[in-house]
Design an enzyme around this catalytic site. Structure first.
Site, PDB file in Angstrom:
ATOM      1  N   LEU A   1      55.579 108.815  89.998  1.00  0.00           N
ATOM      2  CA  LEU A   1      56.331 107.904  89.137  1.00  0.00           C
ATOM      3  C   LEU A   1      55.553 107.595  87.881  1.00  0.00           C
ATOM      4  O   LEU A   1      54.326 107.700  87.859  1.00  0.00           O
ATOM      5  CB  LEU A   1      56.587 106.605  89.893  1.00  0.00           C
ATOM      6  CG  LEU A   1      57.756 106.654  90.868  1.00  0.00           C
ATOM      7  CD1 LEU A   1      57.790 105.395  91.707  1.00  0.00           C
ATOM      8  CD2 LEU A   1      59.074 106.796  90.111  1.00  0.00           C
TER       9      LEU A   1
ATOM     10  N   THR B   1      51.087  95.536  88.771  1.00  0.00           N
ATOM     11  CA  THR B   1      51.914  96.592  88.173  1.00  0.00           C
ATOM     12  C   THR B   1      52.225  97.651  89.244  1.00  0.00           C
ATOM     13  O   THR B   1      51.663  97.625  90.337  1.00  0.00           O
ATOM     14  CB  THR B   1      51.201  97.304  86.994  1.00  0.00           C
ATOM     15  OG1 THR B   1      49.969  97.841  87.469  1.00  0.00           O
ATOM     16  CG2 THR B   1      50.907  96.356  85.834  1.00  0.00           C
ATOM     17  N   GLY B   2      53.092  98.566  88.911  1.00  0.00           N
ATOM     18  CA  GLY B   2      53.330  99.757  89.730  1.00  0.00           C
ATOM     19  C   GLY B   2      53.703  99.463  91.173  1.00  0.00           C
ATOM     20  O   GLY B   2      54.491  98.560  91.463  1.00  0.00           O
TER      21      GLY B   2
ATOM     22  N   TYR C   1      45.477 118.098  90.630  1.00  0.00           N
ATOM     23  CA  TYR C   1      45.607 116.833  91.374  1.00  0.00           C
ATOM     24  C   TYR C   1      45.037 116.940  92.790  1.00  0.00           C
ATOM     25  O   TYR C   1      43.901 116.579  93.035  1.00  0.00           O
ATOM     26  CB  TYR C   1      47.065 116.316  91.384  1.00  0.00           C
ATOM     27  CG  TYR C   1      47.095 114.875  91.836  1.00  0.00           C
ATOM     28  CD1 TYR C   1      47.077 113.830  90.910  1.00  0.00           C
ATOM     29  CD2 TYR C   1      47.037 114.553  93.194  1.00  0.00           C
ATOM     30  CE1 TYR C   1      47.011 112.503  91.335  1.00  0.00           C
ATOM     31  CE2 TYR C   1      46.961 113.236  93.628  1.00  0.00           C
ATOM     32  CZ  TYR C   1      46.962 112.217  92.696  1.00  0.00           C
ATOM     33  OH  TYR C   1      46.876 110.916  93.124  1.00  0.00           O
TER      34      TYR C   1
HETATM   35  P1  NAD Z   1      48.973 100.897  88.340  1.00  0.00           P
HETATM   36  O1  NAD Z   1      48.077 101.280  87.242  1.00  0.00           O
HETATM   37  O2  NAD Z   1      50.385 100.538  88.034  1.00  0.00           O
HETATM   38  O3  NAD Z   1      48.366  99.643  89.153  1.00  0.00           O
HETATM   39  C1  NAD Z   1      47.006  99.455  89.322  1.00  0.00           C
HETATM   40  C2  NAD Z   1      46.709  98.041  89.792  1.00  0.00           C
HETATM   41  O4  NAD Z   1      45.304  97.934  90.047  1.00  0.00           O
HETATM   42  C3  NAD Z   1      47.029  96.941  88.772  1.00  0.00           C
HETATM   43  O5  NAD Z   1      47.503  95.800  89.449  1.00  0.00           O
HETATM   44  C4  NAD Z   1      45.657  96.637  88.155  1.00  0.00           C
HETATM   45  O6  NAD Z   1      45.532  95.331  87.605  1.00  0.00           O
HETATM   46  C5  NAD Z   1      44.787  96.805  89.367  1.00  0.00           C
HETATM   47  N1  NAD Z   1      43.370  97.063  89.067  1.00  0.00           N
HETATM   48  C6  NAD Z   1      42.819  98.122  88.426  1.00  0.00           C
HETATM   49  N2  NAD Z   1      41.470  98.003  88.406  1.00  0.00           N
HETATM   50  C7  NAD Z   1      41.180  96.851  89.051  1.00  0.00           C
HETATM   51  C8  NAD Z   1      39.964  96.170  89.375  1.00  0.00           C
HETATM   52  N3  NAD Z   1      38.762  96.654  89.046  1.00  0.00           N
HETATM   53  N4  NAD Z   1      40.054  94.980  90.033  1.00  0.00           N
HETATM   54  C9  NAD Z   1      41.249  94.437  90.381  1.00  0.00           C
HETATM   55  N5  NAD Z   1      42.425  95.057  90.123  1.00  0.00           N
HETATM   56  C10 NAD Z   1      42.381  96.241  89.470  1.00  0.00           C
HETATM   57  O7  NAD Z   1      48.896 102.076  89.398  1.00  0.00           O
HETATM   58  P2  NAD Z   1      49.899 102.687  90.479  1.00  0.00           P
HETATM   59  O8  NAD Z   1      50.437 103.959  89.942  1.00  0.00           O
HETATM   60  O9  NAD Z   1      50.811 101.652  91.041  1.00  0.00           O
HETATM   61  O10 NAD Z   1      48.833 103.109  91.588  1.00  0.00           O
HETATM   62  C11 NAD Z   1      48.580 102.383  92.765  1.00  0.00           C
HETATM   63  C12 NAD Z   1      48.219 103.354  93.875  1.00  0.00           C
HETATM   64  O11 NAD Z   1      49.347 104.196  94.133  1.00  0.00           O
HETATM   65  C13 NAD Z   1      47.054 104.286  93.525  1.00  0.00           C
HETATM   66  O12 NAD Z   1      46.274 104.498  94.670  1.00  0.00           O
HETATM   67  C14 NAD Z   1      47.764 105.579  93.143  1.00  0.00           C
HETATM   68  O13 NAD Z   1      46.983 106.722  93.307  1.00  0.00           O
HETATM   69  C15 NAD Z   1      48.914 105.548  94.124  1.00  0.00           C
HETATM   70  N6  NAD Z   1      50.047 106.447  93.783  1.00  0.00           N
HETATM   71  C16 NAD Z   1      50.545 106.508  92.526  1.00  0.00           C
HETATM   72  C17 NAD Z   1      51.581 107.398  92.253  1.00  0.00           C
HETATM   73  C18 NAD Z   1      52.169 107.507  90.861  1.00  0.00           C
HETATM   74  O14 NAD Z   1      52.825 108.516  90.584  1.00  0.00           O
HETATM   75  N7  NAD Z   1      52.006 106.537  90.019  1.00  0.00           N
HETATM   76  C19 NAD Z   1      52.123 108.196  93.261  1.00  0.00           C
HETATM   77  C20 NAD Z   1      51.604 108.078  94.558  1.00  0.00           C
HETATM   78  C21 NAD Z   1      50.551 107.196  94.801  1.00  0.00           C
HETATM   79 NA    NA Z   2      49.699  98.963  91.814  1.00  0.00          NA
END
Ligand code: NAD
Ligand code: NA
Length: 395
Positions: free
Chosen positions: A272, A50-51, A234
């Site tokens: 996002l 995801t993401g 944050y």
């Molecule tokens: P998300 O929730 O969409 O994705 C998380 C992913 O981690 C998924 O694929 C999930 O299956 C996997 N996951 C979770 N726990 C797990 C585990 N124990 N074992 C294996 N897989 C596991 O999150 P995202 O928003 O894409 O975040 C990803 C990174 O990007 C994070 O470090 C987040 O801090 C960073 N980020 C997010 C944003 C935002 O606004 N969403 C902005 C900047 C940075």
């Molecule tokens: Na991700």
């Protein structure tokens, strides 16, 4: 079955296989439309379903023709119960990758555990020999330490003082005052243990000691900074300490990769709507105002546009541009002074009554439901769909 969204708080309990598939296809089409990227060819994505992680997998595969292994933690479907969206996303991704003749396999389980690390290493040994890139994109609320068995829970709290500000319930559009007590006891350490850099380093150390990293190997993890509006909860809160740790770990990993001419990077991405960010107080209100301003300016991006630009203009540019702390910045448009000044003005004006006009609550809601495969254009939600979907390359 006919699958409809069922929400509880900031989560959605159901997801739609066809909608998730369409989202993945749309992202693939976007990457193809932007042309080839001369990037890594054998890529491991941790948090691939995801993401930002999914977008990274899609960009690697369909932008650079990479073989990809994806690790994630998703709930499989059962009779009458849809899977979690990352399951359907991964099924769709692998189906499309295989159609395009690309190697793609997945491992579903706890990436923090020794078992899943070993299974992944064995798969790399058997199928790819070595890899040239690891994308680390986990977002998890909990972690069990693989060596000690200690269980850590991350918390989203300010440090030192109570935080009080506006927040929105994006389902109802109601703005209220939220008050969050400061971190106590082990809150900071626990959050760092879950979302800091230790696990990233463990992965790279394990891969390196087994000789699975190629010459010139790179790894990247994702971070966030954001504006002063959200700073107390944050970047200067418990999660910010974890991000400080993650960012510091990039330097430690880079040192260990010197014999390979390798390097570790952190990219600071834009705010996002993802499952992870919807759970953070205050952030949804900020995002709905930010989206409004960025869409008006014609500079709005989703995960796939962010990662495409990250790869094309940063990671695989002739010289990788970084800030004074060595970080890649792809949050540059979010952080533009004019954008932030406008958001700060709107923030002051935001009430339940004004928000529908001054914020992009509709856009937030659509993105939220899209995460679960709902409200996706081109999908017939009255159609009977099979909830049981297999991920073709699942190990
Ligand atoms: P998300 O929730 O969409 O994705 C998380 C992913 O981690 C998924 O694929 C999930 O299956 C996997 N996951 C979770 N726990 C797990 C585990 N124990 N074992 C294996 N897989 C596991 O999150 P995202 O928003 O894409 O975040 C990803 C990174 O990007 C994070 O470090 C987040 O801090 C960073 N980020 C997010 C944003 C935002 O606004 N969403 C902005 C900047 C940075
Ligand atoms: Na991700």
């Amino acid at each position: 079955m006919i699958i409809e969204p069922r929400t509880r708080g900031f989560i959605c309990l159901t997801s739609h296989p066809k909608g998730c598939e369409q989202n993945v296809i749309d992202q693939i089409e976007y990457i193809k439309s932007k042309g080839a990227i001369d990037g890594a060819k054998k890529v491991l994505v941790i948090g691939a379903s995801t993401g930002f992680g999914l977008a990274s997998r899609i960009t690697s595969a369909f932008g650079s023709g990479a073989s990809t292994i994806g690790v994630f933690f998703e709930k499989p479907p059962s009779e009458g119960r849809p899977a979690s969206p990352g399951w359907y996303n991964s099924a769709a991704f692998e189906k499309e990758a295989h159609k395009a003749g690309l190697y793609a396999k997945s491992i579903n389980g706890d990436a923090f555990s020794n078992e899943i690390k070993k299974q992944t290493l064995d798969l790399i040994k058997a199928d790819l020999g070595q890899i040239d890139m690891v994308i680390y994109s986990l977002a998890s609320p909990v972690r069990t330490h693989p060596d000690t068995g200690a269980k850590y829970k991350s918390v989203l709290k300010p440090i030192g003082a109570k935080f009080q500000n506006k927040t929105v319930d994006f389902h109802t559009g109601v703005i209220s005052e939220v008050s969050i007590e400061p971190a106590q006891g082990d809150d900071i350490e626990n959050t760092v243990a879950v979302m800091g850099g230790e696990d990233w380093k463990m992965w790279i150390d394990d891969l390196k000691s087994e000789g699975l990293l190629s010459e010139g190997f790179t790894t990247i993890a994702y971070s966030y900074i954001g504006p002063s509006l959200t700073e107390a909860v944050y970047r200067k809160g418990t999660i910010g300490r974890a991000k400080d740790d993650l960012e510091a770990t990039a330097f430690t990993i880079s040192d260990s990769l010197k014999p390979l001419n390798g390097k570790a990077y952190v990219s600071v991405n834009k705010a996002l709507v993802t499952q992870a960010s919807s759970a953070i107080p205050v952030i949804p209100l900020y995002i709905s105002l930010l989206y409004k301003v960025m869409k008006e300016e014609g500079i709005h991006e989703g995960c796939i546009e962010q990662i495409q630009r990250l790869f094309q203009d940063r990671l695989y540019a002739d010289k990788i541009p970084t800030d004074d702390k060595g970080r890649i910045r792809i949050d540059d448009w979010e952080m533009r002074a004019d954008v932030q000044a406008r958001v700060a003005e709107l923030w002051k004006e935001a009430t339940t009554e004004t928000l529908p006009k001054i914020g992009d609550l509709k856009g937030y809601e659509k993105d939220f439901f899209n995460l679960f495969g709902f409200m996706v254009e081109g999908v017939d939600y009255d159609e009977d769909v099979n909830e049981i979907v297999e991920i073709p390359g699942l190990q």
